[in-house]
Design a protein around this motif. Structure first.
Motif, mmCIF file in Angstrom:
data_model
loop_
_atom_site.group_PDB
_atom_site.id
_atom_site.type_symbol
_atom_site.label_atom_id
_atom_site.label_comp_id
_atom_site.label_asym_id
_atom_site.label_seq_id
_atom_site.Cartn_x
_atom_site.Cartn_y
_atom_site.Cartn_z
ATOM 1 N N LYS A 108 65.078 -30.258 15.554
ATOM 2 C CA LYS A 108 64.462 -30.019 14.164
ATOM 3 C C LYS A 108 63.009 -30.400 14.433
ATOM 4 C CE LYS A 108 64.341 -29.610 9.401
ATOM 5 N NZ LYS A 108 64.934 -28.697 8.893
ATOM 6 N N GLN A 109 62.230 -29.237 14.344
ATOM 7 C CA GLN A 109 60.732 -29.435 14.385
ATOM 8 C C GLN A 109 60.467 -30.339 15.411
ATOM 9 O OE1 GLN A 109 59.016 -30.611 10.556
ATOM 10 N NE2 GLN A 109 60.487 -29.185 9.524
ATOM 11 N N GLU A 145 75.920 -35.267 3.844
ATOM 12 C CA GLU A 145 74.425 -34.577 3.800
ATOM 13 C C GLU A 145 73.942 -35.062 5.302
ATOM 14 O OE1 GLU A 145 70.394 -34.542 1.097
ATOM 15 O OE2 GLU A 145 71.835 -35.798 0.684
ATOM 16 N N LYS A 204 70.531 -35.483 7.302
ATOM 17 C CA LYS A 204 69.042 -35.687 7.043
ATOM 18 C C LYS A 204 68.070 -35.850 8.274
ATOM 19 C CE LYS A 204 69.756 -38.245 2.565
ATOM 20 N NZ LYS A 204 69.499 -39.681 1.742
ATOM 21 N N LYS A 209 65.243 -35.516 10.345
ATOM 22 C CA LYS A 209 63.723 -35.590 10.263
ATOM 23 C C LYS A 209 63.131 -34.922 11.481
ATOM 24 C CE LYS A 209 64.117 -40.438 8.494
ATOM 25 N NZ LYS A 209 63.958 -41.796 8.796
ATOM 26 N N LYS A 229 63.214 -24.209 9.307
ATOM 27 C CA LYS A 229 62.500 -25.007 8.635
ATOM 28 C C LYS A 229 63.311 -24.897 7.013
ATOM 29 C CE LYS A 229 58.017 -24.592 10.276
ATOM 30 N NZ LYS A 229 56.469 -24.308 10.186
ATOM 31 N N GLY A 230 63.643 -26.107 6.603
ATOM 32 C CA GLY A 230 64.338 -26.362 5.305
ATOM 33 C C GLY A 230 64.758 -27.584 4.855
ATOM 34 N N ASP A 231 65.300 -27.723 3.961
ATOM 35 C CA ASP A 231 65.863 -29.229 3.622
ATOM 36 C C ASP A 231 67.274 -29.352 4.354
ATOM 37 O OD1 ASP A 231 67.585 -27.689 2.119
ATOM 38 O OD2 ASP A 231 66.661 -28.133 0.034
ATOM 39 N N SER A 232 67.779 -30.547 3.669
ATOM 40 C CA SER A 232 68.924 -30.961 4.424
ATOM 41 C C SER A 232 70.244 -30.082 4.148
ATOM 42 C CB SER A 232 69.342 -32.380 3.916
ATOM 43 O OG SER A 232 69.452 -32.731 2.561
ATOM 44 N N LYS A 233 70.346 -29.417 2.770
ATOM 45 C CA LYS A 233 71.370 -28.582 2.385
ATOM 46 C C LYS A 233 71.392 -27.452 3.308
ATOM 47 C CE LYS A 233 71.718 -29.928 -2.218
ATOM 48 N NZ LYS A 233 71.759 -29.549 -3.776
ATOM 49 N N GLU A 234 69.978 -26.637 3.733
ATOM 50 C CA GLU A 234 69.986 -25.588 4.555
ATOM 51 C C GLU A 234 70.370 -25.918 5.996
ATOM 52 O OE1 GLU A 234 65.902 -24.307 4.034
ATOM 53 O OE2 GLU A 234 66.276 -23.240 1.895
ATOM 54 N N ASP A 235 70.011 -27.021 6.514
ATOM 55 C CA ASP A 235 70.390 -27.551 7.769
ATOM 56 C C ASP A 235 71.701 -27.633 7.754
ATOM 57 O OD1 ASP A 235 67.734 -27.926 8.432
ATOM 58 O OD2 ASP A 235 67.657 -30.102 7.997
#
Length: 421
Positions: A139-140, A194, A196, A198, A165-171
């Motif tokens: 992730k990034q 969920e 998370k 980083k 790229k996206g929030d935790s829901k998209e991950d």
């Protein structure tokens, strides 16, 4: 009394076959063939050592039901990541992959895991149908080393993928879609808590769908619904088979041990069944490498009438807490983690953001394609193994001895049993 009558009904056809065989003048009773060589012992095998420790931690949660996972996939993915770690992070990963006799395999963990993965892949389609995927998601993160990616794919079948790229829901959706594809479209895998991730996070993910092909088919009567006495009593379909199997009864610990071979002899399913209806807590306290090795060594070819439930055991697991409990602590900390061998650039601190695991183990009646070539077995007073209550299950690769799957069946969905009295 009802269970006893059911067991007698199961064994009756076997006894009738015995009687007709003994009265025949053209066919004398067959002597069971010599058992094949035993697979390597669980002692000294790192997939068994890690699997048992991880199982104990997972099952310490009282809410854990129908747990199943692949110790081989978890160990091989950690082995790949450990090859890109350094310092204390590398030491903690390596400690996870040690056995009580680790001096015998010091420095050879990678080779042993790679050999086991190759062996399992060669048996796929013969002893079982297997769908499996392993990946490390970034992730990034700073550019991942091409050498690390190549080594991970070649030796450990671990792919590298990036989280968009996206929030935790998209991950989580991306991870879930990947797992669903790895499980060959299996529906019903519950969403994880969920995630998370980083910037700089690495997420290990494994997905496995397994269906064994028996050496000899289990007969299945579509109207043969019996009661499974799990956390709730439910009516389920039971499969029946009489044959000769490696078997042992531990009277002191009140447990039956049987190994049911899969087609081609490349893998086997080991079952631990308590004598009586109970949850698995007592039996789980007995599980050590030493005890399991003793049980398996004491098995002898025995005439057995087996009844198993038709079942599909599935789990979706987040292994961060269990692995932390087992000593992997620095890898999750951005300030302490050292995965300098994973990235070509020092900029951007890499750390472990999750270890996710999806697994499915199907118990069905199907045998291998060439079952018709097997000769009929003449059975002598078969013992009964009636798996109508919780049991522990293992699938091991017979060539390397590696532990492909480990699990517990606590409960089966079905029509609730109502007391008619």
């Amino acid at each position: 009394m009802l269970r006893l009558l059911l067991c007698l009904l199961i064994s009756l056809p076997v006894l009738l076959v015995q009687g007709s065989a003994s009265n025949s003048s053209t066919k004398s009773p067959a002597v069971p063939a010599s058992p094949p060589p035993r697979p390597p012992s669980p002692l000294g095998d790192l997939s068994w050592a890690l699997g048992l420790r991880l199982y104990q931690v997972l099952r310490s949660d009282s809410s854990s039901v129908n747990t199943v996972f692949s110790p081989l996939l978890v160990a091989s993915s950690l082995g790949a990541l450990g090859a890109g770690a350094a310092g204390n992070t590398a030491s903690q990963v390596h400690d996870l992959l040690k056995t009580p006799s680790s001096s015998k395999i010091e420095g050879q963990a990678g080779e042993l895991l790679a050999a086991a993965l190759n062996s399992v892949n060669e048996a796929n389609g013969t002893s079982f149908h297997l769908h499996t995927s392993s990946a490390v998601f970034s992730k990034q993160a700073a550019a991942i080393s091409e050498a690390f990616v190549k080594e991970s794919q070649t030796r450990f079948r671990l792919q590298h993928k990036t989280l968009k790229k996206g929030d935790s829901k998209e991950d989580l959706k991306q991870l879930y879609d990947w797992a669903k594809a790895g499980l060959s479209g299996l529906e019903g895998a519950p969403l994880l808590e969920e995630v998370k991730a980083k910037a700089g996070a690495l997420i290990l993910a494994n997905a496995m769908k397994f269906k064994g092909l028996w050496e000899r088919e289990f007969s299945e009567d579509s109207t043969d619904h019996r009661t499974f006495l799990g956390k709730k009593y439910t009516k389920v379909m039971m499969m029946h088979r009489a044959g000769v199997y490696p078997y042992h009864e531990d009277i002191n610990n009140m447990v039956q041990i049987v190994e049911v071979p899969l087609w081609g002899g490349k893998a086997g399913l080991v079952l631990l069944l308590p004598f009586h209806v109970e949850n698995l807590a007592r039996l789980e306290k007995l599980l050590t490498l030493e005890q399991l090795s003793r049980w398996l060594e004491k098995t002898n070819i025995t005439s057995l009438a087996i009844s198993l439930p038709k079942a599909n055991i599935t789990s979706t697991l987040s292994l961060q807490k269990p692995l932390s409990t087992l000593g992997l602590t620095d890898a999750w900390d951005q300030t302490l983690a050292d995965f300098s061998g994973v990235s070509d650039k020092s900029k951007g601190k890499l750390h472990l953001g999750g270890v996710l695991h999806w697994a499915s183990l199907e118990l069905d009646s199907q045998a291998g394609k060439a079952e018709a070539d097997l000769e009929d077995e003449i059975l002598d007073k078969p013992k009964l193994l009636y798996a109508d209550h919780p049991f522990i299950i293992f699938v091991r690769d017979n060539t390397t001895g590696a532990l492909l799957l480990m699990g517990a069946l606590d409960h089966l969905e079905g029509e609730a049993l109502h007391d008619e009295l």
